[in-house]
Design a protein around this motif. Structure first.
Motif, PDB file in Angstrom:
ATOM      1  N   GLY A 139      72.667 -35.720 -60.361  1.00 52.92           N
ATOM      2  CA  GLY A 139      73.429 -34.855 -61.261  1.00 52.92           C
ATOM      3  C   GLY A 139      72.880 -34.972 -62.663  1.00 52.92           C
ATOM      4  N   GLY A 140      73.496 -34.210 -63.564  1.00 50.25           N
ATOM      5  CA  GLY A 140      73.024 -34.180 -64.934  1.00 50.25           C
ATOM      6  C   GLY A 140      73.122 -35.525 -65.635  1.00 50.25           C
ATOM      7  N   THR A 141      74.095 -36.319 -65.237  1.00 49.37           N
ATOM      8  CA  THR A 141      74.265 -37.630 -65.858  1.00 49.37           C
ATOM      9  C   THR A 141      73.038 -38.516 -65.596  1.00 49.37           C
ATOM     10  OG1 THR A 141      76.657 -37.441 -65.654  1.00 49.37           O
ATOM     11  CG2 THR A 141      75.768 -39.668 -65.883  1.00 49.37           C
ATOM     12  N   VAL A 254      66.273 -31.334 -73.607  1.00 46.75           N
ATOM     13  CA  VAL A 254      67.270 -30.261 -73.587  1.00 46.75           C
ATOM     14  C   VAL A 254      68.197 -30.470 -72.401  1.00 46.75           C
ATOM     15  CG1 VAL A 254      67.680 -27.785 -73.507  1.00 46.75           C
ATOM     16  CG2 VAL A 254      65.679 -28.670 -74.722  1.00 46.75           C
ATOM     17  N   ASP A 255      69.472 -30.648 -72.690  1.00 47.57           N
ATOM     18  CA  ASP A 255      70.487 -30.773 -71.649  1.00 47.57           C
ATOM     19  C   ASP A 255      71.020 -29.377 -71.330  1.00 47.57           C
ATOM     20  OD1 ASP A 255      72.627 -31.166 -70.019  1.00 47.57           O
ATOM     21  OD2 ASP A 255      73.710 -32.541 -71.348  1.00 47.57           O
ATOM     22  N   GLY A 256      70.483 -28.828 -70.251  1.00 47.72           N
ATOM     23  CA  GLY A 256      70.932 -27.499 -69.819  1.00 47.72           C
ATOM     24  C   GLY A 256      71.616 -27.575 -68.481  1.00 47.72           C
ATOM     25  N   VAL A 283      68.623 -29.033 -65.510  1.00 43.81           N
ATOM     26  CA  VAL A 283      69.572 -27.984 -65.141  1.00 43.81           C
ATOM     27  C   VAL A 283      70.107 -28.332 -63.754  1.00 43.81           C
ATOM     28  CG1 VAL A 283      67.649 -26.502 -64.390  1.00 43.81           C
ATOM     29  CG2 VAL A 283      69.907 -25.506 -64.704  1.00 43.81           C
ATOM     30  N   ASP A 284      71.406 -28.153 -63.570  1.00 43.03           N
ATOM     31  CA  ASP A 284      72.051 -28.507 -62.292  1.00 43.03           C
ATOM     32  C   ASP A 284      72.155 -27.278 -61.384  1.00 43.03           C
ATOM     33  OD1 ASP A 284      72.579 -31.121 -63.096  1.00 43.03           O
ATOM     34  OD2 ASP A 284      74.759 -30.861 -63.251  1.00 43.03           O
ATOM     35  N   PRO A 285      71.345 -27.170 -60.358  1.00 45.22           N
ATOM     36  CA  PRO A 285      71.571 -26.059 -59.408  1.00 45.22           C
ATOM     37  C   PRO A 285      72.957 -26.103 -58.758  1.00 45.22           C
ATOM     38  CG  PRO A 285      69.364 -26.909 -59.132  1.00 45.22           C
ATOM     39  CD  PRO A 285      70.079 -27.857 -60.075  1.00 45.22           C
ATOM     40  N   HIS A 286      73.604 -27.279 -58.734  1.00 43.85           N
ATOM     41  CA  HIS A 286      74.952 -27.315 -58.130  1.00 43.85           C
ATOM     42  C   HIS A 286      76.004 -26.722 -59.061  1.00 43.85           C
ATOM     43  CE1 HIS A 286      75.450 -31.772 -59.655  1.00 43.85           C
ATOM     44  NE2 HIS A 286      76.027 -30.968 -60.517  1.00 43.85           N
ATOM     45  N   LYS A 287      75.633 -26.391 -60.288  1.00 46.66           N
ATOM     46  CA  LYS A 287      76.606 -25.752 -61.173  1.00 46.66           C
ATOM     47  C   LYS A 287      76.465 -24.223 -61.087  1.00 46.66           C
ATOM     48  CE  LYS A 287      77.829 -29.345 -64.432  1.00 46.66           C
ATOM     49  NZ  LYS A 287      77.484 -30.049 -65.670  1.00 46.66           N
ATOM     50  N   TRP A 288      75.349 -23.700 -61.575  1.00 47.14           N
ATOM     51  CA  TRP A 288      75.299 -22.245 -61.748  1.00 47.14           C
ATOM     52  C   TRP A 288      74.060 -21.635 -61.098  1.00 47.14           C
ATOM     53  CZ3 TRP A 288      75.123 -19.805 -67.344  1.00 47.14           C
ATOM     54  CH2 TRP A 288      75.621 -18.499 -67.321  1.00 47.14           C
TER      55      TRP A 288
HETATM   56  C1  PLP Z   1      77.950 -31.128 -66.245  1.00 48.69           C
HETATM   57  C2  PLP Z   1      77.121 -31.510 -67.392  1.00 48.69           C
HETATM   58  C3  PLP Z   1      76.440 -32.725 -67.409  1.00 48.69           C
HETATM   59  C4  PLP Z   1      76.606 -33.762 -66.341  1.00 48.69           C
HETATM   60  O1  PLP Z   1      76.126 -33.316 -65.123  1.00 48.69           O
HETATM   61  P1  PLP Z   1      76.662 -33.957 -63.753  1.00 48.69           P
HETATM   62  O2  PLP Z   1      75.885 -33.206 -62.726  1.00 48.69           O
HETATM   63  O3  PLP Z   1      78.134 -33.703 -63.719  1.00 48.69           O
HETATM   64  O4  PLP Z   1      76.346 -35.420 -63.792  1.00 48.69           O
HETATM   65  C5  PLP Z   1      75.618 -32.992 -68.476  1.00 48.69           C
HETATM   66  N1  PLP Z   1      75.490 -32.105 -69.486  1.00 48.69           N
HETATM   67  C6  PLP Z   1      76.132 -30.929 -69.500  1.00 48.69           C
HETATM   68  C7  PLP Z   1      75.923 -29.990 -70.647  1.00 48.69           C
HETATM   69  C8  PLP Z   1      76.983 -30.585 -68.450  1.00 48.69           C
HETATM   70  O5  PLP Z   1      77.641 -29.425 -68.466  1.00 48.69           O
END
Ligand code: PLP
Length: 450
Positions: A139-141, A254-256, A283-288
């Motif tokens: 994940g993004g973390t 860049v945190d996208g 970038v998280d494919p599991h989000k968008w």
């Molecule tokens: C959701 C999010 C994260 C964390 O990602 P996870 O996949 O939940 O660990 C980090 N930065 C931003 C901007 C996010 O929206």
């Protein structure tokens, strides 16, 4: 166990039938229950003789599954939901039954090859060079932490005499940046955002220069710009911050996790100008990007730096080290890894990138529509014109308790799942729209309850 007998055969049919039904039909929203309620329904499920597959499946389908909110429900608009495509979800079944190992080229070449093509698509959208590369992490973390660790390892080589390491980010940055800083035992320099919530190149430069003048033995090893804040969807001045970072030899991350998914939508692509300067981004494919949990694409401009930071060395691992082979384990904080990018890859390969652009545009259009409905609603105040797909607003005259009560009732009535958030110390509501199934009617049905 470990025998494909008749019981397994019939269980396989049950499981596939359940999965197919879940994919086909709109899911109910469902909602949480207390441990006591769940225990009263299913008791202790771990027994010496086992329940048998059929009974264990019933425990899940009849009770446990109903105590899990369907994150892909079109009126789940809290946090950042998920909206995996049919193709991605189906392929997750294949990944789950194939014992693929995604950590090394030696063991998982085919899977790694496919994941890398999916990463290349994202990297090309961002405009990074062909020599860039990365890995899908949980994940993004973990993505942010891994990038920052690579940045600090790199900075340590160049600047050996530093008394304190510091990462800069805006006050609107995601909580995972503070968490990464705590884990790494580094300080956070909070750069004030401007009145629109944006970290500009100018604010960043001023904060950094003032901080270093006051703390000459410290070093800012990285800056995190956010491309789509979680709460409001605000995009930092990537170009300005990137230029200022590069001029100071500061790693530009860049945190996208949420927002960079929209790189594939032409209508908003210019908002991300400057991302091509990034040393790393996520970038998280599991989000968008319509993939199931859990997958974050972590990409480095210069993967050799990350490899140096993250490769684990041991007598039993050194056989994997071949300079011509890409071992995903070497690029983040992990060793064993599921080939978690494959459902995303499969959907992208099957549907083509144009479908991604149009699904993305669909969610952006619904967000614009939702913003107009909020503006027209006599009791609501739009906080911010949505640039991406988060629509944040306030209800006139409500305190926190009223927001909470409304939200609880909305879920209890199975109308929607929208939890309150806060902005500038005041409670707010927000819709995070990432699901192409979410319709104009879904939005107006929720707004009608306000
Ligand atoms: C959701 C999010 C994260 C964390 O990602 P996870 O996949 O939940 O660990 C980090 N930065 C931003 C901007 C996010 O929206």
């Amino acid at each position: 166990m470990h025998e494909f007998n008749d019981e397994v055969e019939s269980l396989a049919h049950e499981i596939l039938a359940y999965s197919l039904a879940r994919l086909k039909d709109n899911p109910p929203l469902d909602g949480p229950q207390t441990p006591e309620e769940l225990f009263a329904r299913v008791g202790n499920t771990i027994t010496e003789n086992g329940l048998g597959g059929h009974e264990a499946l019933k425990v899940f389908t009849d009770t446990l599954a109903l105590a899990c909110i369907s994150t892909d429900h079109p009126r789940y608009l809290s946090f950042i939901p998920s909206a995996p495509s049919e193709h991605a979800n189906l392929f997750d079944l294949v990944v789950g039954s194939s014992a693929l190992y995604g950590g090394s080229w030696l063991e998982g070449a085919g899977a790694v090859f496919a994941e890398n093509q999916a990463l290349r698509w994202i990297s090309d959208l961002a405009g990074l060079p062909q020599t860039s590369g990365g890995v899908f992490v949980q994940g993004g973390t973990i993505g942010n932490l891994s990038a920052l660790v690579a940045a600090r390892v790199h900075a340590r080589e160049k600047y050996p005499d530093v008394s304190r390491w510091v990462v800069a980010c805006s006050s609107e940055a995601h909580s995972s940046i503070q968490s990464a800083a705590d884990i790494m035992d580094v300080l956070v320099l909070n750069v004030p955002a401007n009145s629109d919530g944006v970290m500009t190149g100018e604010n960043f430069s001023q904060s950094v220069d003032a901080y270093l003048a006051a703390n000459p033995s410290h070093r800012i090893f990285a800056v995190v710009a956010t491309a789509g804040t979680t709460n409001l969807g605000i995009i930092d001045d990537l170009d300005g911050v990137g230029q200022a970072a590069i001029a100071r030899d500061i790693w530009f991350h860049v945190d996208g996790a949420y927002g960079l998914a929209a790189l594939c939508a032409l209508s908003v692509r210019p908002l991300f100008n400057g991302v091509e300067r990034a040393d790393s981004f996520i970038v998280d494919p599991h989000k968008w990007l319509f993939a199931p949990f859990d997958a974050c694409a972590l990409i480095y401009r210069n993967p050799a730096i990350a490899k140096k930071a993250h490769t684990q060395h041991a007598s039993y691992l050194d056989t994997l080290e071949d300079p011509n082979e890409w071992n995903p384990s070497d690029y983040a904080i992990h060793l064993t890894r599921r080939a978690r990018g494959l459902p995303f890859w499969f959907s992208l390969a099957a549907n083509g990138t144009r479908e991604y652009s149009s699904a993305m545009q669909q969610t952006l259009d619904i967000a614009q529509h939702a913003a107009r409905l909020v503006t027209a609603h006599p009791e609501l105040e739009l906080l911010y014109e949505p640039k991406l797909s988060i629509v944040a607003f306030k209800r006139n005259g409500w305190d926190s308790a009223q927001y909470e009560a409304w939200s609880d009732k909305l879920l209890a009535d199975q109308i929607g799942f929208v939890v309150p958030s806060a902005h500038k110390g005041e409670p707010i509501l927000r819709f995070a729209i990432v699901n192409p199934w979410t319709t104009e009617k879904d939005i107006s049905d929720i707004l009608a309850t306000l």
